[in-house]
Motif scaffolding. Sequence first.
Motif, short mmCIF file in Angstrom:
data_model
loop_
_atom_site.label_atom_id
_atom_site.label_comp_id
_atom_site.label_asym_id
_atom_site.label_seq_id
_atom_site.Cartn_x
_atom_site.Cartn_y
_atom_site.Cartn_z
N LEU A 92 -5.39 3.16 -6.39
CA LEU A 92 -5.84 3.73 -5.12
C LEU A 92 -4.80 4.70 -4.57
O LEU A 92 -5.14 5.81 -4.14
CB LEU A 92 -6.10 2.60 -4.12
CG LEU A 92 -6.41 3.01 -2.68
CD1 LEU A 92 -7.69 3.84 -2.62
CD2 LEU A 92 -6.54 1.76 -1.80
N ALA A 93 -3.53 4.29 -4.56
CA ALA A 93 -2.47 5.16 -4.05
C ALA A 93 -2.38 6.44 -4.87
O ALA A 93 -2.20 7.53 -4.32
CB ALA A 93 -1.13 4.41 -4.07
N ASP A 94 -2.52 6.32 -6.19
CA ASP A 94 -2.48 7.51 -7.06
C ASP A 94 -3.66 8.43 -6.77
O ASP A 94 -3.52 9.66 -6.75
CB ASP A 94 -2.50 7.09 -8.53
CG ASP A 94 -1.18 6.48 -8.98
OD1 ASP A 94 -0.16 6.67 -8.28
OD2 ASP A 94 -1.17 5.80 -10.02
N SER A 201 -4.54 4.86 9.74
CA SER A 201 -4.91 4.05 8.58
C SER A 201 -6.42 3.82 8.56
O SER A 201 -7.07 3.83 9.60
CB SER A 201 -4.21 2.68 8.61
OG SER A 201 -2.81 2.81 8.60
N VAL A 202 -6.93 3.61 7.36
CA VAL A 202 -8.31 3.13 7.18
C VAL A 202 -8.24 1.91 6.28
O VAL A 202 -7.36 1.80 5.42
CB VAL A 202 -9.23 4.20 6.58
CG1 VAL A 202 -9.32 5.41 7.49
CG2 VAL A 202 -8.74 4.62 5.19
N ALA A 203 -9.17 0.97 6.47
CA ALA A 203 -9.11 -0.28 5.71
C ALA A 203 -10.50 -0.87 5.53
O ALA A 203 -11.42 -0.61 6.32
CB ALA A 203 -8.21 -1.30 6.42
N VAL A 219 -5.10 2.18 3.52
CA VAL A 219 -4.30 3.37 3.18
C VAL A 219 -3.80 3.96 4.48
O VAL A 219 -4.55 4.09 5.45
CB VAL A 219 -5.13 4.40 2.40
CG1 VAL A 219 -4.42 5.76 2.37
CG2 VAL A 219 -5.38 3.92 0.98
N THR A 220 -2.52 4.32 4.51
CA THR A 220 -1.90 4.90 5.71
C THR A 220 -1.44 6.32 5.41
O THR A 220 -0.92 6.60 4.31
CB THR A 220 -0.70 4.04 6.16
OG1 THR A 220 -1.18 2.74 6.50
CG2 THR A 220 -0.02 4.65 7.38
N VAL A 232 -10.81 9.27 1.59
CA VAL A 232 -9.89 8.12 1.58
C VAL A 232 -10.63 6.84 1.91
O VAL A 232 -10.45 5.81 1.25
CB VAL A 232 -8.73 8.35 2.58
CG1 VAL A 232 -7.91 7.07 2.74
CG2 VAL A 232 -7.84 9.48 2.10
N ALA A 233 -11.49 6.90 2.93
CA ALA A 233 -12.26 5.71 3.32
C ALA A 233 -13.14 5.23 2.16
O ALA A 233 -13.24 4.02 1.91
CB ALA A 233 -13.09 6.01 4.55
#
Length: 250
Positions: A92-94, A201-203, A219-220, A232-233
């Motif tokens: 996810l971060a990548d 951030s979204v979560a 993710v922030t 991102v969401a």
Amino acid sequence: MSQVPAATKAMRVLKFLASQPDPVPLDRIMRACSLPRSTAYHLMTAMAEEGFVTHLVDERRYGLGVAAFEVGSGYSRQAPLQRLARRPLAALADKVGESAHLAVLHGRDVLYVIEERAHGKPSLVTDVGVRLPAHLTASGRAILASLPQAQVRALYPDKDSFVERTGIGPQSLSALRTILAEARQRGYAVENGEVTTGFASVAAPVLDHNDLPLAGVAVTFAEDGPVDRAAVAEAVRATAATLTRRVGGH
């Protein structure tokens, strides 16, 4: 249909006892787990002999035994959720190029158990082992939005339950309920500068087989950065869905 009905019944009893604040009488176990009296009695006797149940004779009630505690401790030591989540969070971060993390609810706080920092991104307050107020964080809101309303009400009984970090954020149960309702409607939770000024951030929640939240994936990113929040969401929701399936959720 299960080929091991006795084991299925025993697990139902354990889950029911774990959900109760105090030991309970046999009749309540029978009703909650749909067990005939003779079956319930023999099952509780066998589970008590193995240490999973304690029979409080004077009170005529049953509670969890030491063996159940050992199982829970073993779960904590092995950290299966963290193991299952590590690679998906790294992916996810990548994918989004921003830092991702996994948090679990601990009272009115969230406890961060994984952080995958994106390349070149600054360190965040959401480091592993850090606790933050759940009602201010996106991951906490994702978890709270998936809890029964009565449980949320019990967590936030009065105005003293609502702390702040940057001068913004909900200060009442009604305000928090509005935020949680919006999160449920859109399918993910958000926070903007309520944890750290200049960051958002979204979560999305990770759910178990009962559709109850185990954790929040978030993710922030910098509020003024060139971030496609919708993308991102969607990536966060997809990662949370993957983890939900991995832990046996729907």
